[in-house]
Enzyme design. Structure first.
Site, short mmCIF file in Angstrom:
data_model
loop_
_atom_site.label_atom_id
_atom_site.label_comp_id
_atom_site.label_asym_id
_atom_site.label_seq_id
_atom_site.Cartn_x
_atom_site.Cartn_y
_atom_site.Cartn_z
CE1 TYR A 54 17.99 -43.28 43.36
CE2 TYR A 54 18.14 -45.67 43.15
CZ TYR A 54 18.58 -44.40 42.81
OH TYR A 54 19.62 -44.26 41.92
CE LYS A 60 17.85 -41.84 39.86
NZ LYS A 60 18.36 -40.60 39.23
CG ASP A 89 17.68 -27.54 46.40
OD1 ASP A 89 17.39 -28.30 45.45
OD2 ASP A 89 17.36 -27.78 47.57
#
Length: 254
Positions: A155, A159, A64
């Site tokens: 989200y 970005k 991870d």
């Protein structure tokens, strides 16, 4: 029989995160076919092993990328195996459908850990080797890094942050010969929505809606994106840095 694929990355070493499926897998395979030694990183061991079976130049490291010390482990592994790093593709990412009315602190934290913090730590750990090789970083953003996304604001915000990191790092590192660019895919045929826990009927409805809006009339294919990642990472393009290239079939225009 010799490969017919141009060997633009011969003797180069690339790290690709999120290499177990989708854009990450396509990118790892494309780099390997172009001559690179590729370290594919991701959480799912079986999926990574499937990626590795696609080409003998791909080795994998299941972990991870958000774990403490993960970035150093990734970089150390690549250097111990091959002695250098030329390309870092920060592709691993997560998404979430989360309207403001349903905001959850833990979801916000996870989004930023995977989409912003992990790429930052990987770039930090790889930087000494990228300086030595005049290498490049490719961050995988999204068309929603620079356009609004109802019910996906956090989200989109991660970005957007990744795109600003791209530009700022490019400006900072240009004098040292390290290039930093980003690819911003539109809706693409990957398993990112199912990984976010959405039911299949909701995924089908979302993708159908997006497909109807895309001027070229189809969703993206991971190979579409991988091809452009290789182009902007290509060592023969040393004058390209600080750019965010959107690959979304014209969705940005509507």
């Amino acid at each position: 029989m010799p490969s017919s694929t141009p060997q633009h990355f011969m003797d180069r070493v690339a790290i690709v995160t999120g290499a177990g499926s989708g854009i990450g897998r396509a990118t790892a395979v494309a780099l390997a076919e172009s001559g690179a030694r590729v370290l594919g990183v991701g959480r799912r061991k079986e999926a990574l092993e499937e990626t590795a079976r696609a080409h003998s130049n791909i080795a994998v490291l299941p972990l991870d990328v958000c774990e403490e010390g993960a970035a150093d482990t990734v970089v150390t592994t690549a250097v111990e195996w091959w002695g250098r790093i030329d390309v870092l593709v920060n592709n691993a990412g997560v998404t979430a459908v989360m309207p403001l009315a349903e905001t959850d602190r833990s979801v916000i934290t996870r989004l930023f850990e995977v989409n912003v913090t992990a790429p930052s730590m990987l770039a930090h750990a790889a930087l000494p080797y990228l300086r030595d090789s005049s290498g490049s970083v490719v961050n995988v953003s999204s068309t929603y890094g620079h356009r609004p996304l109802a019910q996906g604001a956090h989200y989109a915000a991660t970005k957007s942050a990744l795109e600003q990191l791209t530009r700022s790092w490019a400006l900072e590192l240009a004098p040292e010969g390290v290039r930093v660019n980003a690819i911003a895919p539109g809706p693409t045929e990957t398993d990112v929505l199912s990984a976010a826990g959405l039911p299949q009927d909701a995924i089908d409805a979302m993708l159908s809606h997006e497909r109807d809006r895309i001027p070229t009339g189809r969703l993206g294919d991971p190979q579409d994106v991988a091809a452009w990642i290789l182009r902007i990472a290509d060592p023969s393009g040393p004058y390209l840095t600080g750019q965010v290239l959107t690959i979304d079939g014209g969705l940005e225009l509507v």
